[in-house]
Design an enzyme around this catalytic site. Structure first.
Site, mmCIF file in Angstrom:
data_model
loop_
_atom_site.group_PDB
_atom_site.id
_atom_site.type_symbol
_atom_site.label_atom_id
_atom_site.label_comp_id
_atom_site.label_asym_id
_atom_site.label_seq_id
_atom_site.Cartn_x
_atom_site.Cartn_y
_atom_site.Cartn_z
ATOM 1 C CE LYS A 151 -4.292 -1.379 -0.257
ATOM 2 N NZ LYS A 151 -5.271 -1.378 0.798
ATOM 3 N NE ARG A 183 -8.062 -7.557 -1.352
ATOM 4 C CZ ARG A 183 -7.459 -6.597 -2.049
ATOM 5 N NH1 ARG A 183 -6.619 -5.758 -1.444
ATOM 6 N NH2 ARG A 183 -7.708 -6.466 -3.343
#
Length: 271
Positions: free
Chosen positions: A213, A247
């Site tokens: 991210k 995830r």
């Protein structure tokens, strides 16, 4: 599952994902990647037919369905547990008709007209919080305590889904990370550090998606393909702070890291 933590393996069936855009757009490539991730330890495969990054182009529901249909066919024949990562109601309804195990909605299921179909299905729902109402952008985090903001969102959304006859036990809460929380690392770090407060408030399982991210890349100066070490560190912190599902793009190193962490916990208990 690795211990008590389930691993969602990410397969982006897209042309413009920030992480691996275009690599798995062809059905055969997506199917092969999904099978690889299962072999590496993924419990669930999360199929994303459209990218949610700020620079991605919109994708129609018809195109999303065209992308996922042959992949669902093949993976369900293998007995692989599937999640569909889409906020478009048409795609979600298609996925429910195909009997997928999870729907994963970055808007957190705001469409009340969809609730009867959700209630009638057997799927579970990953309800994600975001400061946006759809695709991520580069806006600043809201004023005030970001964790309180996340909790207020979940209070309203869980109540709405429950009122529509959807058992809260079928919900998984995802607080969002990266651009979904703001344009700096601070809100993501705060939420990651305080996951326990969210779990304590709702008593529901929590999913965390930090893999590659933006906030990790900003902190380390690494590109998406170089963010593996930062992703593992953040994923282990998520596990330590109570995440039930993680995830990730890379199940194998995460599985190994979780195994070491679990062994250390057992060793400490047995002293």
């Amino acid at each position: 599952m690795t211990g008590a933590i389930g691993i969602f393996g990410i397969v982006n069936i897209t042309s413009d994902s920030f992480s691996d855009g275009g690599r798995f757009l062809a059905p055969d490539a997506a199917i092969a990647q999904a099978r690889r991730l299962v072999a590496e330890g993924a419990d669930v495969i999360d199929l994303g037919p459209a990218s949610s990054n700020p620079d991605a182009a919109p994708v129609s529901p018809e195109e999303e369905i065209r992308r996922i249909a042959p992949v669902i066919d093949a993976l369900q024949s293998d007995g692989i547990t599937l999640s569909i990562d889409s906020y478009q109601p048409e795609t979600q309804l298609y996925a429910l008709r195909r009997g997928v195990a999870f729907l994963n909605d970055i808007r957190g299921f705001p469409e009340a007209s969809l609730y009867p179909a959700l209630a009638a299905s057997s799927a579970k729902f990953v309800v994600m919080h975001s400061i946006q109402s759809g695709q991520a952008d580069r806006r600043a985090a809201p004023e005030g305590d970001i964790v309180a903001h996340v909790i207020r969102f979940f209070e309203a959304r869980v109540a709405a889904l429950a009122a529509a006859g959807i058992d809260p036990a079928r919900l998984v809460l995802d607080p969002g990370m990266g651009f979904f929380l703001g344009d700096t690392p601070a809100p993501s770090l705060a939420v990651l550090a305080r996951l326990g407060e969210i779990k304590a408030r709702f008593g529901l399982p929590v999913l965390v998606s930090v893999s590659r991210k933006s906030f990790l890349r900003k902190l380390t100066g690494r590109g998406p393909g170089e963010a593996g070490a930062a992703s593992r560190a953040a994923e282990l912190i998520a596990a330590q702070n109570g995440a039930d599902f993680i995830r990730t793009h890379e199940p194998a190193p995460l599985r190994d890291a979780l195994a070491v962490w679990a062994a250390l916990k057992d060793s400490a208990r047995n002293r």
